[in-house]
Design a protein around this motif. Structure first.
Motif, PDB file in Angstrom:
ATOM      1  N   UNK A   1      -8.761   4.224  -3.185  1.00  0.00           N
ATOM      2  CA  UNK A   1      -7.814   5.296  -2.872  1.00  0.00           C
ATOM      3  C   UNK A   1      -6.797   4.811  -1.849  1.00  0.00           C
ATOM      4  N   UNK A   2      -7.284   4.333  -0.733  1.00  0.00           N
ATOM      5  CA  UNK A   2      -6.403   3.854   0.324  1.00  0.00           C
ATOM      6  C   UNK A   2      -7.185   2.896   1.202  1.00  0.00           C
ATOM      7  N   UNK A   3      -6.543   1.805   1.565  1.00  0.00           N
ATOM      8  CA  UNK A   3      -7.219   0.799   2.385  1.00  0.00           C
ATOM      9  C   UNK A   3      -6.237   0.230   3.400  1.00  0.00           C
ATOM     10  N   UNK A   4      -6.761  -0.261   4.473  1.00  0.00           N
ATOM     11  CA  UNK A   4      -5.959  -0.976   5.454  1.00  0.00           C
ATOM     12  C   UNK A   4      -6.608  -2.320   5.692  1.00  0.00           C
ATOM     13  N   UNK A   5      -5.798  -3.357   5.680  1.00  0.00           N
ATOM     14  CA  UNK A   5      -6.317  -4.702   5.899  1.00  0.00           C
ATOM     15  C   UNK A   5      -6.514  -4.943   7.389  1.00  0.00           C
ATOM     16  N   UNK A   6      -7.129  -6.043   7.687  1.00  0.00           N
ATOM     17  CA  UNK A   6      -7.367  -6.388   9.075  1.00  0.00           C
ATOM     18  C   UNK A   6      -6.103  -6.688   9.859  1.00  0.00           C
ATOM     19  N   UNK A   7      -4.983  -6.887   9.150  1.00  0.00           N
ATOM     20  CA  UNK A   7      -3.719  -7.143   9.843  1.00  0.00           C
ATOM     21  C   UNK A   7      -2.795  -5.932   9.746  1.00  0.00           C
ATOM     22  N   UNK A   8      -3.335  -4.810   9.283  1.00  0.00           N
ATOM     23  CA  UNK A   8      -2.586  -3.561   9.340  1.00  0.00           C
ATOM     24  C   UNK A   8      -1.813  -3.188   8.102  1.00  0.00           C
ATOM     25  N   UNK A   9      -1.864  -3.992   7.042  1.00  0.00           N
ATOM     26  CA  UNK A   9      -1.205  -3.609   5.796  1.00  0.00           C
ATOM     27  C   UNK A   9      -1.980  -2.473   5.148  1.00  0.00           C
ATOM     28  N   UNK A  10      -1.265  -1.475   4.656  1.00  0.00           N
ATOM     29  CA  UNK A  10      -1.904  -0.294   4.069  1.00  0.00           C
ATOM     30  C   UNK A  10      -1.589  -0.205   2.586  1.00  0.00           C
ATOM     31  N   UNK A  11      -2.614   0.150   1.817  1.00  0.00           N
ATOM     32  CA  UNK A  11      -2.487   0.306   0.364  1.00  0.00           C
ATOM     33  C   UNK A  11      -2.841   1.743  -0.004  1.00  0.00           C
ATOM     34  N   UNK A  12      -2.079   2.303  -0.924  1.00  0.00           N
ATOM     35  CA  UNK A  12      -2.403   3.590  -1.526  1.00  0.00           C
ATOM     36  C   UNK A  12      -2.371   3.444  -3.043  1.00  0.00           C
ATOM     37  N   UNK A  13      -3.350   4.009  -3.704  1.00  0.00           N
ATOM     38  CA  UNK A  13      -3.304   4.064  -5.152  1.00  0.00           C
ATOM     39  C   UNK A  13      -2.116   4.903  -5.595  1.00  0.00           C
ATOM     40  N   UNK A  14      -1.531   4.557  -6.727  1.00  0.00           N
ATOM     41  CA  UNK A  14      -0.366   5.301  -7.234  1.00  0.00           C
ATOM     42  C   UNK A  14      -0.684   6.779  -7.389  1.00  0.00           C
ATOM     43  N   UNK A  15      -1.912   7.075  -7.767  1.00  0.00           N
ATOM     44  CA  UNK A  15      -2.280   8.461  -8.055  1.00  0.00           C
ATOM     45  C   UNK A  15      -2.301   9.345  -6.809  1.00  0.00           C
ATOM     46  N   UNK A  16      -2.342   8.745  -5.622  1.00  0.00           N
ATOM     47  CA  UNK A  16      -2.426   9.547  -4.401  1.00  0.00           C
ATOM     48  C   UNK A  16      -1.243   9.302  -3.475  1.00  0.00           C
ATOM     49  N   UNK A  17      -0.422   8.314  -3.783  1.00  0.00           N
ATOM     50  CA  UNK A  17       0.707   7.978  -2.921  1.00  0.00           C
ATOM     51  C   UNK A  17       1.619   9.188  -2.749  1.00  0.00           C
ATOM     52  N   UNK A  18       1.974   9.479  -1.509  1.00  0.00           N
ATOM     53  CA  UNK A  18       2.815  10.627  -1.213  1.00  0.00           C
ATOM     54  C   UNK A  18       2.035  11.907  -0.965  1.00  0.00           C
ATOM     55  N   UNK A  19       0.769  11.931  -1.323  1.00  0.00           N
ATOM     56  CA  UNK A  19      -0.069  13.127  -1.102  1.00  0.00           C
ATOM     57  C   UNK A  19      -1.161  12.868  -0.067  1.00  0.00           C
ATOM     58  N   UNK A  20      -1.687  11.677  -0.042  1.00  0.00           N
ATOM     59  CA  UNK A  20      -2.780  11.314   0.867  1.00  0.00           C
ATOM     60  C   UNK A  20      -2.244  10.409   1.967  1.00  0.00           C
ATOM     61  N   UNK A  21      -2.792  10.591   3.168  1.00  0.00           N
ATOM     62  CA  UNK A  21      -2.422   9.738   4.294  1.00  0.00           C
ATOM     63  C   UNK A  21      -3.681   9.296   5.024  1.00  0.00           C
ATOM     64  N   UNK A  22      -3.803   8.009   5.207  1.00  0.00           N
ATOM     65  CA  UNK A  22      -4.942   7.464   5.937  1.00  0.00           C
ATOM     66  C   UNK A  22      -4.504   7.117   7.352  1.00  0.00           C
ATOM     67  N   UNK A  23      -5.367   7.451   8.305  1.00  0.00           N
ATOM     68  CA  UNK A  23      -5.091   7.108   9.689  1.00  0.00           C
ATOM     69  C   UNK A  23      -6.411   6.835  10.386  1.00  0.00           C
ATOM     70  N   UNK A  24      -6.319   6.417  11.622  1.00  0.00           N
ATOM     71  CA  UNK A  24      -7.547   6.146  12.374  1.00  0.00           C
ATOM     72  C   UNK A  24      -7.424   6.677  13.786  1.00  0.00           C
ATOM     73  N   UNK A  25      -8.539   7.132  14.295  1.00  0.00           N
ATOM     74  CA  UNK A  25      -8.646   7.519  15.690  1.00  0.00           C
ATOM     75  C   UNK A  25      -9.490   6.434  16.343  1.00  0.00           C
ATOM     76  N   UNK A  26      -8.824   5.460  16.927  1.00  0.00           N
ATOM     77  CA  UNK A  26      -9.555   4.305  17.452  1.00  0.00           C
ATOM     78  C   UNK A  26     -10.474   4.688  18.606  1.00  0.00           C
ATOM     79  N   UNK A  27     -10.062   5.676  19.374  1.00  0.00           N
ATOM     80  CA  UNK A  27     -10.885   6.090  20.508  1.00  0.00           C
ATOM     81  C   UNK A  27     -12.227   6.655  20.041  1.00  0.00           C
ATOM     82  N   UNK A  28     -12.214   7.283  18.863  1.00  0.00           N
ATOM     83  CA  UNK A  28     -13.440   7.879  18.328  1.00  0.00           C
ATOM     84  C   UNK A  28     -14.050   7.028  17.221  1.00  0.00           C
TER      85      UNK A  28
END
Length: 122
Positions: free
Chosen positions: A48-75
């Motif tokens: 669905x969505x992935x982030x590489x170890x260097x910060x590149x983000x991938x979204x599947x075409x089927x969810x692009x524009x609708x789904x957003x991945x993020x991280x709360x590093x503190x938690x």
């Protein structure tokens, strides 16, 4: 011990939104690539969505524009905000992690959560 625990799955009507969380322990986002996958009934697991170890983000075409991945590093939590949900989004959603910088994939992910069920009604 590495653990990934997903939460936030629910039943929602088409057009609605959900926010999934993946609480991770045993590693930090600096050292792992991490992402979301899903498996619909009778279908293969897919990315669905992935982030590489260097910060590149991938979204599947089927969810692009609708789904957003993020991280709360503190938690140490990975988040998937899902908007404009459709019945085709119905699936068990998993987070997965892979040590290093490459995107996690179904074949190379080192760790998986137990999944959380998202059901979208029409």
């Amino acid at each position: 011990e590495v653990q990934l625990v997903e939460s936030g799955g629910d039943l929602v009507q088409a057009g609605g939104s959900l926010r999934l969380s993946c609480a991770v322990s045993g590693f930090t986002f600096d050292d792992y690539a991490i992402g979301w996958f899903r498996q619909a009934p009778g279908k293969e697991r897919e990315g669905v969505s992935c982030v590489s170890g260097i910060g590149d983000t991938y979204y599947a075409d089927s969810v692009s524009g609708r789904f957003t991945m993020s991280s709360d590093n503190a938690k140490n939590t990975l988040i998937l905000q899902m908007n404009s949900l459709q019945p085709d989004d119905t699936a068990v959603y998993y987070c997965a992690a892979r040590a290093g910088s490459l995107y996690p994939t179904i074949r190379n992910a080192h760790y998986w959560g137990q999944g959380t069920l998202v059901t979208v009604s029409s």
